[in-house]
Write a protein that holds these residues in place. Structure first.
Motif, mmCIF file in Angstrom:
data_model
loop_
_atom_site.group_PDB
_atom_site.id
_atom_site.type_symbol
_atom_site.label_atom_id
_atom_site.label_comp_id
_atom_site.label_asym_id
_atom_site.label_seq_id
_atom_site.Cartn_x
_atom_site.Cartn_y
_atom_site.Cartn_z
ATOM 1 N N CYS A 145 0.875 -1.165 0.000
ATOM 2 C CA CYS A 145 0.000 0.000 0.000
ATOM 3 C C CYS A 145 0.917 1.220 0.000
ATOM 4 N N ALA A 146 1.044 1.848 -1.144
ATOM 5 C CA ALA A 146 1.914 3.006 -1.281
ATOM 6 C C ALA A 146 1.094 4.272 -1.108
ATOM 7 N N ALA A 147 1.635 5.215 -0.352
ATOM 8 C CA ALA A 147 0.914 6.445 -0.062
ATOM 9 C C ALA A 147 1.649 7.654 -0.599
ATOM 10 N N SER A 148 0.888 8.609 -1.023
ATOM 11 C CA SER A 148 1.458 9.892 -1.418
ATOM 12 C C SER A 148 1.253 10.870 -0.272
ATOM 13 N N GLY A 149 2.067 11.881 -0.194
ATOM 14 C CA GLY A 149 1.905 12.877 0.848
ATOM 15 C C GLY A 149 2.948 12.747 1.939
ATOM 16 N N ARG A 150 3.329 13.885 2.489
ATOM 17 C CA ARG A 150 4.389 13.898 3.486
ATOM 18 C C ARG A 150 3.895 13.582 4.886
ATOM 19 N N THR A 151 2.576 13.393 5.055
ATOM 20 C CA THR A 151 2.040 13.129 6.387
ATOM 21 C C THR A 151 1.709 11.663 6.603
ATOM 22 N N PHE A 152 2.257 10.798 5.765
ATOM 23 C CA PHE A 152 1.926 9.373 5.833
ATOM 24 C C PHE A 152 2.144 8.815 7.226
ATOM 25 N N SER A 153 3.211 9.200 7.880
ATOM 26 C CA SER A 153 3.552 8.623 9.180
ATOM 27 C C SER A 153 2.575 8.996 10.274
ATOM 28 N N THR A 154 1.670 9.934 10.003
ATOM 29 C CA THR A 154 0.682 10.330 11.008
ATOM 30 C C THR A 154 -0.606 9.512 10.922
ATOM 31 N N TYR A 155 -0.685 8.611 9.949
ATOM 32 C CA TYR A 155 -1.891 7.816 9.748
ATOM 33 C C TYR A 155 -1.703 6.368 10.184
ATOM 34 N N ALA A 156 -2.690 5.840 10.858
ATOM 35 C CA ALA A 156 -2.768 4.400 11.025
ATOM 36 C C ALA A 156 -3.256 3.816 9.703
ATOM 37 N N ILE A 157 -2.787 2.615 9.382
ATOM 38 C CA ILE A 157 -3.136 1.972 8.121
ATOM 39 C C ILE A 157 -3.723 0.595 8.400
ATOM 40 N N ALA A 158 -4.756 0.263 7.660
ATOM 41 C CA ALA A 158 -5.388 -1.045 7.812
ATOM 42 C C ALA A 158 -5.562 -1.697 6.457
ATOM 43 N N TRP A 159 -5.713 -3.015 6.518
ATOM 44 C CA TRP A 159 -6.094 -3.806 5.351
ATOM 45 C C TRP A 159 -7.466 -4.406 5.613
ATOM 46 N N PHE A 160 -8.311 -4.353 4.602
ATOM 47 C CA PHE A 160 -9.618 -4.988 4.617
ATOM 48 C C PHE A 160 -9.724 -5.864 3.381
#
Length: 123
Positions: A21-36
């Motif tokens: 799951c690749a993310a754009s944006g410099r605030t990626f580390s501030t988000y929790a990430i989940a898989w569904f």
């Protein structure tokens, strides 16, 4: 942040796949990430989630011991290592992001979604 899931495909039962799951944006580390995951005719189900920076993670009982979620904030990427695959793992897999904690197994609790990637496991 925008999310892009990849890595799906066809695998045999007992095999492995690794989703990214690749993310754009410099605030990626501030988000929790989940898989569904979502199989045809079924609701979207929680698979696993990982916290913003501590690496705390948890997964659904159905995948414990088989799937592992991890993240590399330097690469803005979260991974789902899927081992010992079963035919019942066949579904479209989505990654999602949210602020706040990871203890949120309901899809409605995650407000940013990537497109899905298809995983098909043959018996």
């Amino acid at each position: 942040v925008q999310l892009q899931a990849s890595g799906g495909g066809l695998a045999q039962a007992g095999g492995s796949l690794r989703l990214s799951c690749a993310a754009s944006g410099r605030t990626f580390s501030t988000y929790a990430i989940a898989w569904f995951c979502q199989a045809p005719g079924k609701e979207r189900e929680f698979v696993a989630a990982i916290s913003q920076s501590t690496g705390s993670a948890y997964s659904a009982d159905s995948v414990k011991g088989r799937f592992t979620v991890s993240r590399d904030n330097a690469k803005n990427t979260v991974y789902l290592q899927m081992n010992s695959l079963k035919p019942e793992d066949t579904a479209v897999y989505y990654c999602a992001a949210r602020y706040g904690g990871i203890w949120a197994p309901g899809a409605f609790e995650w407000n940013i979604w990537g497109q899905g990637t298809q995983v098909t496991v043959s018996s």
